[in-house]
Design a protein around this motif. Structure first.
Motif, PDB file in Angstrom:
ATOM      1  N   ASP A 207      72.358  31.046 115.526  1.00 54.87           N
ATOM      2  CA  ASP A 207      72.634  30.656 116.911  1.00 54.87           C
ATOM      3  C   ASP A 207      71.730  29.480 117.268  1.00 54.87           C
ATOM      4  O   ASP A 207      70.520  29.631 117.425  1.00 54.87           O
ATOM      5  CB  ASP A 207      72.367  31.853 117.830  1.00 54.87           C
ATOM      6  CG  ASP A 207      72.614  31.522 119.299  1.00 54.87           C
ATOM      7  OD1 ASP A 207      72.947  30.364 119.594  1.00 54.87           O
ATOM      8  OD2 ASP A 207      72.473  32.430 120.134  1.00 54.87           O
ATOM      9  N   GLU A 208      72.325  28.287 117.387  1.00 55.65           N
ATOM     10  CA  GLU A 208      71.571  27.090 117.741  1.00 55.65           C
ATOM     11  C   GLU A 208      71.894  26.620 119.159  1.00 55.65           C
ATOM     12  O   GLU A 208      71.684  25.453 119.498  1.00 55.65           O
ATOM     13  CB  GLU A 208      71.868  25.961 116.744  1.00 55.65           C
ATOM     14  CG  GLU A 208      71.367  26.244 115.340  1.00 55.65           C
ATOM     15  CD  GLU A 208      71.602  25.071 114.400  1.00 55.65           C
ATOM     16  OE1 GLU A 208      72.383  24.168 114.778  1.00 55.65           O
ATOM     17  OE2 GLU A 208      71.032  25.073 113.309  1.00 55.65           O
ATOM     18  N   SER A 209      72.385  27.537 119.997  1.00 54.23           N
ATOM     19  CA  SER A 209      72.845  27.140 121.334  1.00 54.23           C
ATOM     20  C   SER A 209      71.729  26.517 122.162  1.00 54.23           C
ATOM     21  O   SER A 209      71.963  25.625 122.976  1.00 54.23           O
ATOM     22  CB  SER A 209      73.442  28.339 122.072  1.00 54.23           C
ATOM     23  OG  SER A 209      72.478  29.370 122.216  1.00 54.23           O
ATOM     24  N   ARG A 210      70.477  26.965 121.957  1.00 52.62           N
ATOM     25  CA  ARG A 210      69.364  26.415 122.721  1.00 52.62           C
ATOM     26  C   ARG A 210      68.862  25.101 122.145  1.00 52.62           C
ATOM     27  O   ARG A 210      67.974  24.474 122.691  1.00 52.62           O
ATOM     28  CB  ARG A 210      68.221  27.429 122.758  1.00 52.62           C
ATOM     29  CG  ARG A 210      68.529  28.657 123.584  1.00 52.62           C
ATOM     30  CD  ARG A 210      67.466  29.729 123.436  1.00 52.62           C
ATOM     31  NE  ARG A 210      66.140  29.180 123.592  1.00 52.62           N
ATOM     32  CZ  ARG A 210      65.248  29.109 122.606  1.00 52.62           C
ATOM     33  NH1 ARG A 210      65.544  29.524 121.405  1.00 52.62           N
ATOM     34  NH2 ARG A 210      64.060  28.625 122.829  1.00 52.62           N
ATOM     35  N   MET A 216      78.918  28.517 119.552  1.00 55.46           N
ATOM     36  CA  MET A 216      79.243  29.450 118.471  1.00 55.46           C
ATOM     37  C   MET A 216      78.163  29.406 117.389  1.00 55.46           C
ATOM     38  O   MET A 216      77.637  28.332 117.069  1.00 55.46           O
ATOM     39  CB  MET A 216      80.599  29.088 117.854  1.00 55.46           C
ATOM     40  CG  MET A 216      81.754  29.147 118.833  1.00 55.46           C
ATOM     41  SD  MET A 216      81.969  30.797 119.523  1.00 55.46           S
ATOM     42  CE  MET A 216      82.496  31.684 118.053  1.00 55.46           C
ATOM     43  N   PRO A 217      77.833  30.570 116.779  1.00 59.41           N
ATOM     44  CA  PRO A 217      76.881  30.569 115.663  1.00 59.41           C
ATOM     45  C   PRO A 217      77.393  29.700 114.516  1.00 59.41           C
ATOM     46  O   PRO A 217      78.590  29.648 114.242  1.00 59.41           O
ATOM     47  CB  PRO A 217      76.813  32.041 115.255  1.00 59.41           C
ATOM     48  CG  PRO A 217      77.210  32.793 116.485  1.00 59.41           C
ATOM     49  CD  PRO A 217      78.236  31.937 117.159  1.00 59.41           C
ATOM     50  N   ILE A 218      76.481  29.003 113.847  1.00 64.58           N
ATOM     51  CA  ILE A 218      76.835  28.078 112.773  1.00 64.58           C
ATOM     52  C   ILE A 218      76.453  28.695 111.438  1.00 64.58           C
ATOM     53  O   ILE A 218      75.340  29.198 111.268  1.00 64.58           O
ATOM     54  CB  ILE A 218      76.103  26.742 112.965  1.00 64.58           C
ATOM     55  CG1 ILE A 218      76.517  26.115 114.301  1.00 64.58           C
ATOM     56  CG2 ILE A 218      76.387  25.782 111.819  1.00 64.58           C
ATOM     57  CD1 ILE A 218      75.688  24.915 114.694  1.00 64.58           C
ATOM     58  N   GLU A 219      77.379  28.638 110.485  1.00 64.85           N
ATOM     59  CA  GLU A 219      77.102  29.193 109.162  1.00 64.85           C
ATOM     60  C   GLU A 219      76.082  28.327 108.443  1.00 64.85           C
ATOM     61  O   GLU A 219      76.187  27.091 108.419  1.00 64.85           O
ATOM     62  CB  GLU A 219      78.379  29.283 108.333  1.00 64.85           C
ATOM     63  CG  GLU A 219      78.156  29.992 106.999  1.00 64.85           C
ATOM     64  CD  GLU A 219      79.434  30.186 106.209  1.00 64.85           C
ATOM     65  OE1 GLU A 219      79.424  30.993 105.270  1.00 64.85           O
ATOM     66  OE2 GLU A 219      80.447  29.537 106.544  1.00 64.85           O
ATOM     67  N   LYS A 220      75.075  28.971 107.860  1.00 59.18           N
ATOM     68  CA  LYS A 220      74.044  28.258 107.120  1.00 59.18           C
ATOM     69  C   LYS A 220      74.050  28.740 105.672  1.00 59.18           C
ATOM     70  O   LYS A 220      73.902  29.945 105.396  1.00 59.18           O
ATOM     71  CB  LYS A 220      72.661  28.496 107.731  1.00 59.18           C
ATOM     72  CG  LYS A 220      72.509  27.943 109.159  1.00 59.18           C
ATOM     73  CD  LYS A 220      72.541  26.429 109.191  1.00 59.18           C
ATOM     74  CE  LYS A 220      72.341  25.902 110.603  1.00 59.18           C
ATOM     75  NZ  LYS A 220      72.381  24.420 110.668  1.00 59.18           N
ATOM     76  N   LEU A 221      74.220  27.781 104.764  1.00 57.64           N
ATOM     77  CA  LEU A 221      74.225  28.058 103.334  1.00 57.64           C
ATOM     78  C   LEU A 221      73.056  27.320 102.690  1.00 57.64           C
ATOM     79  O   LEU A 221      72.308  26.594 103.365  1.00 57.64           O
ATOM     80  CB  LEU A 221      75.552  27.608 102.713  1.00 57.64           C
ATOM     81  CG  LEU A 221      76.814  28.189 103.371  1.00 57.64           C
ATOM     82  CD1 LEU A 221      78.058  27.530 102.797  1.00 57.64           C
ATOM     83  CD2 LEU A 221      76.865  29.699 103.208  1.00 57.64           C
ATOM     84  N   VAL A 222      72.896  27.495 101.373  1.00 53.89           N
ATOM     85  CA  VAL A 222      71.820  26.813 100.661  1.00 53.89           C
ATOM     86  C   VAL A 222      71.932  25.304 100.855  1.00 53.89           C
ATOM     87  O   VAL A 222      73.036  24.735 100.817  1.00 53.89           O
ATOM     88  CB  VAL A 222      71.867  27.178  99.156  1.00 53.89           C
ATOM     89  CG1 VAL A 222      70.882  26.324  98.365  1.00 53.89           C
ATOM     90  CG2 VAL A 222      71.536  28.657  98.962  1.00 53.89           C
ATOM     91  N   ASP A 223      70.802  24.659 101.111  1.00 52.68           N
ATOM     92  CA  ASP A 223      70.652  23.214 101.353  1.00 52.68           C
ATOM     93  C   ASP A 223      70.936  22.803 102.800  1.00 52.68           C
ATOM     94  O   ASP A 223      70.751  21.633 103.152  1.00 52.68           O
ATOM     95  CB  ASP A 223      71.518  22.369 100.413  1.00 52.68           C
ATOM     96  CG  ASP A 223      70.897  22.273  99.022  1.00 52.68           C
ATOM     97  OD1 ASP A 223      69.671  22.483  98.915  1.00 52.68           O
ATOM     98  OD2 ASP A 223      71.642  22.011  98.065  1.00 52.68           O
TER      99      ASP A 223
END
Length: 671
Positions: A207-210, A216-223
């Motif tokens: 959650d990068e809303s702030r 919406m939450p953003i999917e974070k993968l390797v790199d």
């Protein structure tokens, strides 16, 4: 009773010299002090009250001894009065002495004069009452200011104190202050991310809303990059820490807020001068009263005491502090009191289009199949041809196809002609995707159709047959129309400056109700327009997000950068909108105007009350004790008026409960 903050650079309405980092002199440099309520101050106030009671009831001796020096007999003397004035009034007398050394007239010095004059002439009870109320007022002021500063400090406390790290193959819980770049930080589901860094293990939705304003939450993968202050929603993550603490994007924003809180707006200098003038006027009237009353020290002291400028001297920095803290909760980082003050008088707002009024990301807005053609066939052909294209319009088409679940076939051959379009082969048939001229050059007749205003058509053919067109446009932010309408209601003129075509610019302006539109502008031309507006005595705020806006941001009276914009735009700007929401900007303008009204109300109220107070003293209706009550009562009233601007509400138990209170301004790693 006093002001806070260090001297801030003069704010020239035509230019910005961004040197706020050098402006951190502390409050003491101005000779002003705030006394928070600690046990020592509590004891001091209680002791002064006890001494006042003892003097009033002439305890323990109903016939106090006379003070004699040699053969000279002075007034009745009380050890209680001496102890109360020296011990209780020491902080005030110390500040008064500092004012003398600096040759600066302050309220502390005027109150010190009144206390000593009252004591010298035997009005010990009056001297102690003045001391008591001045100390109480100082404490209440200090507590109010501390509340504002605490609200800003609480922003930092949203980051976790304890962090799990992997060092030398071992996992350990360490204090966040001991983190170093290169540490491998482990973040459990539901936890706050404490560093800026790169994901090296695991996957999650964050959650990068702030931080970016993305709801919406953003999917974070390797790199992928993650940012301090965001919230890990689902899976566990291993993060290679790149930036720690104040070096993170989040930390730098907090530091900017703290510097802004320490900075001084021009109106604060004005309030200091007004406070000094009031003191001089009060002393002049005191001398006049002493002459008119033929030496009546009682009324002379009352004149000095009744004319209080404390509400101005303390209320102004408190209002600026409160507004900066409240703006941070709105999601607008104001880099100094001067910018907040200027924003309060802005009458013209200049808006960039791409990334400010629009998302800066083309989207499909309409699909127009030719007669006898299915929409799905048109989209499938276009998507196949665009699959290897890097063009933003092509990516918009591919994005729509993916959203609809259309299977995308690989083209057998692919070629791109700049400024024209794409030729691809699929299943032996030649597919053309591009502008009208591209299809006509390849002997494909194009059907004329009604296109959405401001959109760009992508024409498609397969095997020589025209399939139809897909209209792509940069979509307007949903809040932009509401923001422009709100600015209009506030009497603020809006101007649209863009490098885009006249057709697209006019379409966006018509949608938002902006009458003044300038299109096809280079950065230098934007700068010239801003300079022309400023030269016409307009107070101009420029809102932009890109490198091409930085010249205009610097030339405007107030530069406002969208948080998702480039790092150089955010550096150049005086205000950064974290959530990329223009409505937050409108709220900040309204807050700046309200702050200005509060400060000027305090100015006017102080002058009126002081004038009435002096008049009442000189006509015999008010004595020393009532003068003290008027002084401290008006001071506290104006301080509380300013305190209404302080951020309300408790610190959230979880960071995600508070939207945009402070965060890194960018979705890009710090440069």
């Amino acid at each position: 009773m006093s002001d806070h903050a260090a001297d801030h650079r003069h704010h020239d309405h035509g230019h910005h010299h961004h040197d706020d980092h050098n402006d951190h002199d502390h409050d003491d440099h101005d000779g002003h002090h705030h006394h928070a309520f600690d046990w020592l101050m509590g004891v001091r106030i209680a002791f002064v009250a006890l001494c006042a009671v003892a003097v009033h009831f002439q305890w323990p001796d109903a016939n106090p001894p006379l003070l004699m020096i040699g053969d000279q007999v002075f007034l009745p003397f009380s050890w209680w009065a001496l102890a109360g004035i020296v011990i209780g009034g020491w902080p005030l007398l110390e500040e008064a002495w500092e004012s003398i050394l600096r040759r600066k007239m302050t309220m502390e010095l005027s109150m010190g004069i009144a206390i000593l004059a009252a004591a010298y002439t035997g009005y010990f009870f009056v001297a102690l009452i003045i001391t008591f109320f001045v100390l109480v007022a100082e404490v209440l002021e200090g507590m109010t200011l501390e509340r504002g500063r605490r609200a800003i400090r609480n922003l930092l406390e949203l980051l976790p104190r304890q962090v799990s790290v992997r060092r030398n193959g071992q996992i350990a819980e360490v204090d966040s202050s001991t983190l170093r770049p290169g540490d491998i930080v482990l973040v459990a589901p539901g936890a706050l991310i404490p560093v800026d860094g790169r994901v090296i293990g695991g996957s999650s939705h964050v959650d990068e809303s702030r931080i970016t304003g993305e709801s919406m939450p953003i999917e974070k993968l390797v790199d992928d990059h993650v940012y301090a202050g965001s919230i890990n929603r689902s899976g566990a993550l291993e993060i290679d820490a790149r930036s720690i603490g104040k070096d993170t994007s989040y930390g730098r924003i907090i530091e900017t807020i703290e510097q802004a809180e320490r900075s001084r707006a021009p109106i604060q200098h004005l309030s200091d001068r007004l406070a000094a003038y009031i003191v001089y006027v009060a002393l002049a009237f005191a001398v006049l009263e002493y002459w008119i009353s033929k030496g009546d020290v009682n009324s002379t002291i009352s004149v000095i005491v009744v004319a209080g400028a404390c509400g101005v001297a303390a209320g102004t920095p408190l209002a600026i502090l409160g507004a900066i803290g409240r703006a941070a909760r709105l999601g607008a980082i104001v880099k100094g009191g001067a910018h907040l003050e200027t924003l309060g008088v802005v009458d013209t707002v200049v808006l960039d289009k791409t990334g400010t009024l629009t998302f800066g990301k083309p989207e499909v807005v309409a699909i127009h199949p030719a007669d006898g053609i299915e929409e799905g066939d048109l989209l499938a052909a276009a998507t196949m041809a665009e699959l290897r294209s890097e063009h933003p319009l092509g990516k918009a088409v591919i994005g729509l196809a993916q959203a609809r679940g259309i299977t995308i076939a690989e083209p057998e051959t692919f070629s791109y002609t700049a400024g024209r379009g794409i030729a691809a082969v699929s299943q032996g048939e030649r597919v053309l995707v591009g502008n009208r001229d591209w299809l006509l050059e390849n002997s494909v007749s194009v059907q004329a159709g009604e296109l959405p205003r401001g959109s760009t058509p992508i024409h498609v053919s397969r095997g020589g047959r025209y399939l139809g067109s897909i209209s792509v446009a940069d979509t307007v932010r949903p809040e932009a129309a509401r923001a422009v309408s709100a600015l209009r209601e506030m009497g603020i003129r809006t101007v649209l400056l863009t490098g885009d075509t006249a057709e697209v610019a006019d379409a966006v302006a018509a949608q938002l109700g902006i009458a003044d539109v300038r299109s096809r502008l280079l950065p230098e031309q934007k700068l010239e327009h801003i300079k022309t507006l400023v030269a016409s005595n307009a107070a101009v705020a420029m809102v932009g997000d890109g490198v091409n806006d930085t010249l205009a941001l610097a030339a405007a009276n107030v530069g406002v950068a969208m948080g998702s914009g480039t790092a150089v735009a955010r550096e150049q700007a005086d205000i950064v909108l974290l959530g990329n929401d223009l409505e937050r900007f409108v709220e900040t303008v309204a807050l700046a105007r309200r702050t200005r009204r509060v400060i000027w109300f305090n100015f006017a109220g102080t002058v009126v009350i002081d004038a009435i107070g002096i008049l009442l003293v000189m006509t015999g209706f008010v004595g020393p004790v009532l003068a003290v009550m008027i002084h401290t009562g008006s001071e506290l009233a104006f301080i509380l008026n300013s305190a209404r601007l302080l951020p309300m509400g408790k610190k959230p138990a979880h960071a995600h409960e508070e939207r945009n209170i402070a965060a890194a301004p960018s979705a890009q790693p710090a440069e």
